[in-house]
Design an enzyme around this catalytic site. Structure first.
Site, short mmCIF file in Angstrom:
data_model
loop_
_atom_site.label_atom_id
_atom_site.label_comp_id
_atom_site.label_asym_id
_atom_site.label_seq_id
_atom_site.Cartn_x
_atom_site.Cartn_y
_atom_site.Cartn_z
N ASN A 9 -32.40 -114.62 19.46
CA ASN A 9 -31.45 -114.25 20.50
C ASN A 9 -30.50 -115.43 20.69
O ASN A 9 -30.85 -116.42 21.31
CB ASN A 9 -32.24 -113.93 21.78
CG ASN A 9 -31.33 -113.69 22.98
OD1 ASN A 9 -30.10 -113.57 22.83
ND2 ASN A 9 -31.92 -113.62 24.16
N TRP A 10 -29.32 -115.29 20.12
CA TRP A 10 -28.36 -116.41 20.14
C TRP A 10 -27.73 -116.61 21.52
O TRP A 10 -27.02 -117.60 21.73
CB TRP A 10 -27.25 -116.19 19.10
CG TRP A 10 -27.69 -116.15 17.68
CD1 TRP A 10 -28.97 -116.01 17.20
CD2 TRP A 10 -26.86 -116.27 16.51
NE1 TRP A 10 -28.98 -116.01 15.84
CE2 TRP A 10 -27.69 -116.18 15.38
CE3 TRP A 10 -25.49 -116.44 16.32
CZ2 TRP A 10 -27.21 -116.24 14.07
CZ3 TRP A 10 -24.98 -116.50 15.02
CH2 TRP A 10 -25.85 -116.41 13.90
N LYS A 11 -27.94 -115.65 22.41
CA LYS A 11 -27.35 -115.70 23.77
C LYS A 11 -25.83 -115.97 23.68
O LYS A 11 -25.20 -115.52 22.73
CB LYS A 11 -28.07 -116.74 24.63
CG LYS A 11 -29.58 -116.49 24.67
CD LYS A 11 -30.30 -117.21 25.76
CE LYS A 11 -31.78 -116.88 25.68
NZ LYS A 11 -32.56 -117.46 26.77
N HIS A 96 -32.97 -108.00 29.08
CA HIS A 96 -33.36 -109.42 29.07
C HIS A 96 -33.37 -109.92 30.52
O HIS A 96 -32.56 -109.48 31.33
CB HIS A 96 -32.38 -110.21 28.21
CG HIS A 96 -32.84 -111.61 27.98
ND1 HIS A 96 -32.67 -112.60 28.92
CD2 HIS A 96 -33.52 -112.17 26.95
CE1 HIS A 96 -33.22 -113.73 28.47
NE2 HIS A 96 -33.75 -113.49 27.27
N GLU A 98 -32.19 -112.43 31.80
CA GLU A 98 -30.89 -112.94 32.25
C GLU A 98 -29.98 -111.78 32.66
O GLU A 98 -29.17 -111.92 33.57
CB GLU A 98 -30.26 -113.81 31.14
CG GLU A 98 -31.01 -115.14 31.03
CD GLU A 98 -31.09 -115.73 29.64
OE1 GLU A 98 -30.33 -115.34 28.75
OE2 GLU A 98 -31.96 -116.62 29.44
N GLU A 168 -41.63 -111.64 28.02
CA GLU A 168 -41.02 -112.96 28.22
C GLU A 168 -41.25 -113.41 29.65
O GLU A 168 -40.48 -113.04 30.56
CB GLU A 168 -39.52 -112.89 27.95
CG GLU A 168 -39.17 -112.46 26.54
CD GLU A 168 -37.79 -112.97 26.14
OE1 GLU A 168 -37.71 -113.67 25.13
OE2 GLU A 168 -36.82 -112.70 26.86
N GLY A 174 -36.41 -120.94 28.23
CA GLY A 174 -35.48 -122.07 28.24
C GLY A 174 -35.99 -123.27 29.03
O GLY A 174 -35.24 -124.19 29.32
N SER A 214 -39.58 -120.16 25.18
CA SER A 214 -39.80 -121.48 24.57
C SER A 214 -40.66 -121.45 23.31
O SER A 214 -41.49 -122.34 23.08
CB SER A 214 -40.39 -122.46 25.60
OG SER A 214 -39.48 -122.63 26.66
N GLY A 235 -35.14 -117.92 21.61
CA GLY A 235 -33.83 -118.31 22.13
C GLY A 235 -33.40 -119.64 21.54
O GLY A 235 -32.93 -119.73 20.40
N GLY A 236 -33.62 -120.70 22.30
CA GLY A 236 -33.16 -122.04 21.92
C GLY A 236 -33.44 -122.43 20.47
O GLY A 236 -32.55 -122.92 19.77
P1 PGA Z 1 -36.04 -119.50 24.81
O1 PGA Z 1 -35.41 -118.05 25.13
O2 PGA Z 1 -36.73 -119.40 23.48
O3 PGA Z 1 -34.88 -120.44 24.81
O4 PGA Z 1 -37.01 -119.78 25.92
C1 PGA Z 1 -36.09 -116.88 24.82
C2 PGA Z 1 -35.30 -115.69 25.30
O5 PGA Z 1 -34.71 -115.78 26.38
O6 PGA Z 1 -35.24 -114.64 24.64
#
Ligand code: PGA
Length: 257
Positions: A9-11, A96, A98, A168, A174, A214, A235-236
């Site tokens: 997930n490149w966000k 998600h 977010e 999640e 994050g 994470s 994500g990251g």
């Molecule tokens: P993260 O994000 O790996 O940076 O914690 C995961 C996500 O939000 O899908």
């Protein structure tokens, strides 16, 4: 046997130029056969076409990070499932945390989008997960049960086999804090049981449940060896080719066991 599915997930990261570098890096580094592992990249909308072109001939699939629930219309700023399909997407992340937090998305709205994605030929990756406060109050099970039941409402058993649930925990996104493999496994099993009760155990056994929060090369192997963890939403660590590919390689290793 359920496949292991790793999605990046490149966000809201990567311009088209940067996307090109990342995808080329992933292609160069990912040299081992995928076997029963699937890989998905979910760049921002502005990079979808470009990434799709660069993925031609590779076995990496393309996903989006969100969509609206109509094919077209006066919905300024939105992107439709039809548009996503037209640029080669086969997956879409929905609900998600977010989106839930900053854009007020509810289980009901996410459920409507999930049904639209399924009828449009897109595999939804539907996210659920509790906040730190909810975990500390010991209501994780209750929160996740309400979310899973809500997002799966009116989805048939043949459809549910074609979607992915991503667990999640919000406190792990994050933050560098990961759920321990045992903590994650416990919630994954709960999710599978809810699906089993709503549909059948045979159906629940087919549903891919990813862990997200994470996930890094260092913790991915242990998480992915848990019996109900069928992949990761990253994500990251997906923003660097090397760390994303290492996570994919760990998924390949664990699915061979
Ligand atoms: P993260 O994000 O790996 O940076 O914690 C995961 C996500 O939000 O899908």
């Amino acid at each position: 046997m359920r496949p292991k599915i790793i999605a990046g997930n490149w966000k809201m990261f990567k311009t088209p130029e940067e996307s090109k570098d990342l995808i080329n890096g992933i292609k160069i580094k990912l040299t081992v056969p995928l076997g029963n592992t699937k890989v998905i990249v979910c760049p921002p909308f502005t990079s979808l076409s470009l990434v799709q072109a660069l993925l031609t001939g590779s076995s990496i699939a393309l996903g989006a990070q969100n969509m609206y629930l109509e094919d077209e219309g006066a919905f300024t700023g939105e992107i439709s499932p039809k548009m996503l399909r037209s640029v080669g997407c086969t997956y879409v992340i929905l609900g998600h945390s977010e989106r839930r937090q900053y854009f007020n998305e509810t289980n009901e709205f996410i459920n409507r989008k999930a049904r639209k994605a399924l009828s449009s030929g897109l595999t939804p990756i539907i996210c659920v997960g509790e906040t730190l406060e909810q975990r500390e109050k010991n209501i994780t099970d209750q929160i996740v049960t309400t979310q899973v039941k809500g997002v799966l409402r009116e989805i048939s058993s043949s459809e549910v086999e074609n979607l992915i649930i991503a667990y999640e925990p919000i406190w792990a996104i994050g933050t560098g804090k990961t759920a321990t493999p045992a903590q994650a496994q416990e919630v994954h099993l709960l999710i599978r049981k809810i699906i089993g009760q709503t549909y059948s155990w045979a159906t629940a056994e087919k549903v891919v449940i990813q862990y997200g929060g994470s996930v890094k090369p260092e913790n991915s192997r242990e998480l992915l060896t848990q019996s109900d963890i069928d992949g990761a939403l990253v994500g990251g660590a997906c923003l660097k080719a090397e760390s994303f590919v290492t996570i994919v390689e760990n998924a390949i290793l664990t699915s061979k066991k």
